[in-house]
Structure formats: structure tokens, C-alpha cells
Design a protein around this motif. Structure first.
Motif, PDB file in Angstrom:
ATOM      1  N   UNK A 133      75.219  28.663  52.730  1.00 15.06           N
ATOM      2  CA  UNK A 133      76.389  28.959  53.539  1.00 15.06           C
ATOM      3  C   UNK A 133      77.363  29.883  52.821  1.00 15.06           C
ATOM      4  N   UNK A 134      78.235  30.482  53.604  1.00 11.85           N
ATOM      5  CA  UNK A 134      79.221  31.425  53.080  1.00 11.85           C
ATOM      6  C   UNK A 134      80.140  30.772  52.042  1.00 11.85           C
ATOM      7  N   UNK A 135      80.407  29.470  52.213  1.00 13.67           N
ATOM      8  CA  UNK A 135      81.324  28.786  51.306  1.00 13.67           C
ATOM      9  C   UNK A 135      80.659  28.295  50.025  1.00 13.67           C
ATOM     10  N   UNK A 136      79.373  28.642  49.850  1.00 17.26           N
ATOM     11  CA  UNK A 136      78.654  28.248  48.647  1.00 17.26           C
ATOM     12  C   UNK A 136      77.888  26.943  48.763  1.00 17.26           C
ATOM     13  N   UNK A 137      78.059  26.222  49.871  1.00 21.77           N
ATOM     14  CA  UNK A 137      77.334  24.970  50.069  1.00 21.77           C
ATOM     15  C   UNK A 137      75.900  25.232  50.512  1.00 21.77           C
ATOM     16  N   UNK A 138      75.078  24.211  50.386  1.00 20.76           N
ATOM     17  CA  UNK A 138      73.682  24.306  50.807  1.00 20.76           C
ATOM     18  C   UNK A 138      73.332  23.075  51.634  1.00 20.76           C
ATOM     19  N   UNK A 139      72.641  23.290  52.761  1.00 24.51           N
ATOM     20  CA  UNK A 139      72.207  22.192  53.621  1.00 24.51           C
ATOM     21  C   UNK A 139      70.701  22.270  53.819  1.00 24.51           C
ATOM     22  N   UNK A 140      70.071  21.122  53.985  1.00 26.91           N
ATOM     23  CA  UNK A 140      68.619  21.049  54.193  1.00 26.91           C
ATOM     24  C   UNK A 140      68.324  20.879  55.680  1.00 26.91           C
ATOM     25  N   UNK A 141      67.387  21.687  56.198  1.00 20.05           N
ATOM     26  CA  UNK A 141      66.986  21.598  57.604  1.00 20.05           C
ATOM     27  C   UNK A 141      65.512  21.222  57.681  1.00 20.05           C
ATOM     28  N   UNK A 142      65.171  20.415  58.693  1.00 23.61           N
ATOM     29  CA  UNK A 142      63.786  19.941  58.820  1.00 23.61           C
ATOM     30  C   UNK A 142      62.838  20.968  59.414  1.00 23.61           C
ATOM     31  N   UNK A 143      63.355  22.007  60.063  1.00 21.57           N
ATOM     32  CA  UNK A 143      62.474  23.020  60.638  1.00 21.57           C
ATOM     33  C   UNK A 143      61.968  23.964  59.548  1.00 21.57           C
ATOM     34  N   UNK A 144      60.763  24.484  59.770  1.00  9.74           N
ATOM     35  CA  UNK A 144      60.185  25.459  58.840  1.00  9.74           C
ATOM     36  C   UNK A 144      60.871  26.810  59.003  1.00  9.74           C
ATOM     37  N   UNK A 145      60.656  27.695  58.046  1.00 10.48           N
ATOM     38  CA  UNK A 145      61.228  29.033  58.102  1.00 10.48           C
ATOM     39  C   UNK A 145      60.723  29.778  59.336  1.00 10.48           C
TER      40      UNK A 145
END
Length: 232
Positions: free
Chosen positions: A159-171
Motif C-alpha cells: 500500500x501507499x502508506x507502507x503497509x502490506x496486506x495478504x489476499x487469498x486470490x492468486x496474482x
């Protein structure tokens, strides 16, 4: 494919099931029909799926209550609903397609084609990616995403704010949903092209993008010309 139909009207559910079998044939591994949101939610938690076909009005219950959870999962979601005025909102949440009722087999086949061919959507209206966080569903605005990195069957949203989130969908699945806002610059990266500051040619036929954030990401050799043409 493992497919779940969530539809409260038995007649329509049987029609969807019949058409689905006619279209997909041997590609179907399992096909289940559920008519309540609560049972559907329990099924989603305990069974692997590739595709969910969801009605938005289930015995008076709002399908959007489940949609936030569904779009955070690894599978694609297709809405089949008479509520055409909800189509824009559904796409904003990240569904692959919205099939309005009444529908015919040709329209359903068109929706399935997007799943089986990994065709990119022409809807650039997606506004959120839903991620699971501490037992809840959080909607991450697409405008806040800088780039996405493949991590096996999952993806990491930077993310723009430097955070990172995990998503279950593939690329690959996210690439279908996010086009044309994001471009696949490498087998492991999707990048928001508006955030590309520079394209760099390095020795040994290696290429990189420099982002406005100051980060550097690799460009696949086979993708360099296409990425450069789209950036210019």
C-alpha cells in the motif's frame, strides 16, 4: 472446478445448475446448491471452491452481506440477480461478472468464459479488494495499492502508506479483476502504472521500474517492450 450456487428459488437454481453442466461438462468436479446465506457461509469456510454463483436476494436476506467475505477468498464470484441497479456496486467489490435475470445460456456461457480463459474484465470500476484481518473482512481501496506481489497461491498487497496486506486470490485472478489499472510487469508483480516513475535498462538485458515511492521492481524480459509502450 468446484462450484457453489447460492440461490433461494429452487426453479432458478435448477436452471442454473442444468446450464452450468451443459456449458462446463467434464470440467466440473463438484456442483452444490445452497439456498440460505448462513449455510453458504458455513460451506465456504469448510470446502475448497473455484467459483461461486450468488444471488443478491435470498429469502429477504442481502447477498451483499456475504459478498464482502466471498470476494476475499481465492475463488471468483459471479452475481446472478434481477437487481441490475446493484451491478456497479458488485463490480466495485470485485466480482468477475454480473449476470442479470432473466438470463439465457449464452449470457451464462459468456460469464464462464471469463473464468476458464482468464480473460481480463473490461470493468475498471473495482474500488476495493477485500482481505481477511484478525477474523474480520477489511475493504482495501484499490487507489491505496501501489503494487501486488505473488506469494504462491496468495498475493501481497503493498500500500501507499507502507503497509502490506495478504489476499487469498492468486496474482492471475487479481490481474483479471484489476485491468487496466494495473499491469503485469513480471511473473510475480502487478504494478499500478500511474505510480511508475522510470523504466531502467540495466546490463545483461535486465530491466526495472522505479516507482514514485523510490522502490525498484523487476520487469520480465518478455514484457519490457509492452510495458515501455504503455508507460510512454
Amino acid at each position: 472446478m468446484n462450484i457453489l450456487i447460492i440461490e433461494d428459488e429452487s426453479r432458478i437454481a435448477k436452471r442454473i445448475e442444468r446450464m452450468t453442466r451443459d456449458i462446463l461438462g467434464n470440467a466440473i468436479q463438484s456442483l452444490r446448491h445452497i439456498n440460505t446465506l448462513q449455510e453458504a457461509m458455513e460451506f465456504l469456510e469448510n470446502n475448497p471452491l473455484d467459483l461461486v454463483l450468488l444471488d443478491l436476494n435470498l429469502n429477504g436476506e442481502n447477498g451483499f452481506d456475504m459478498l464482502k467475505s466471498a470476494v476475499s477468498e481465492s475463488f471468483h464470484t459471479i452475481i446472478i440477480s434481477a437487481y441490475k441497479d446493484q451491478a456497479i456496486t458488485a463490480f466495485e467489490y470485485g466480482v468477475l461478472d454480473f449476470v442479470p435475470k432473466p438470463f439465457n445460456i449464452e449470457r451464462l456461457e459468456q460469464a464462464f468464459e471469463r473464468v476458464t480463459s482468464q480473460e481480463k474484465t473490461d470493468a475498471s470500476s473495482i474500488k476495493f479488494l477485500a482481505v481477511k484481518k484478525r477474523g474480520n473482512i477489511q475493504l482495501v481501496p484499490v487507489e491505496d495499492i501501489l503494487y501486488i506481489k505473488g506469494a504462491g497461491a496468495y498475493t501481497e498487497l503493498y500500500l501507499m502508506n507502507g503497509n502490506k496486506e495478504l489476499h487469498d486470490k492468486s496474482l492471475e485472478k487479481l490481474e483479471q479483476l484489476l485491468s487496466p489499472t494495473f499491469e503485469r510487469i513480471h511473473k510475480s508483480y502487478l504494478v499500478k502504472m500511474s505510480e511508475v516513475k522510470e523504466i531502467i535498462v540495466k546490463s545483461g538485458s535486465k530491466y526495472e521500474v522505479e516507482l514514485n515511492s523510490g522502490e525498484f521492481l523487476p520487469i520480465g524480459r518478455t514484457r519490457y517492450k509492452e510495458i515501455k509502450s504503455k508507460w510512454v
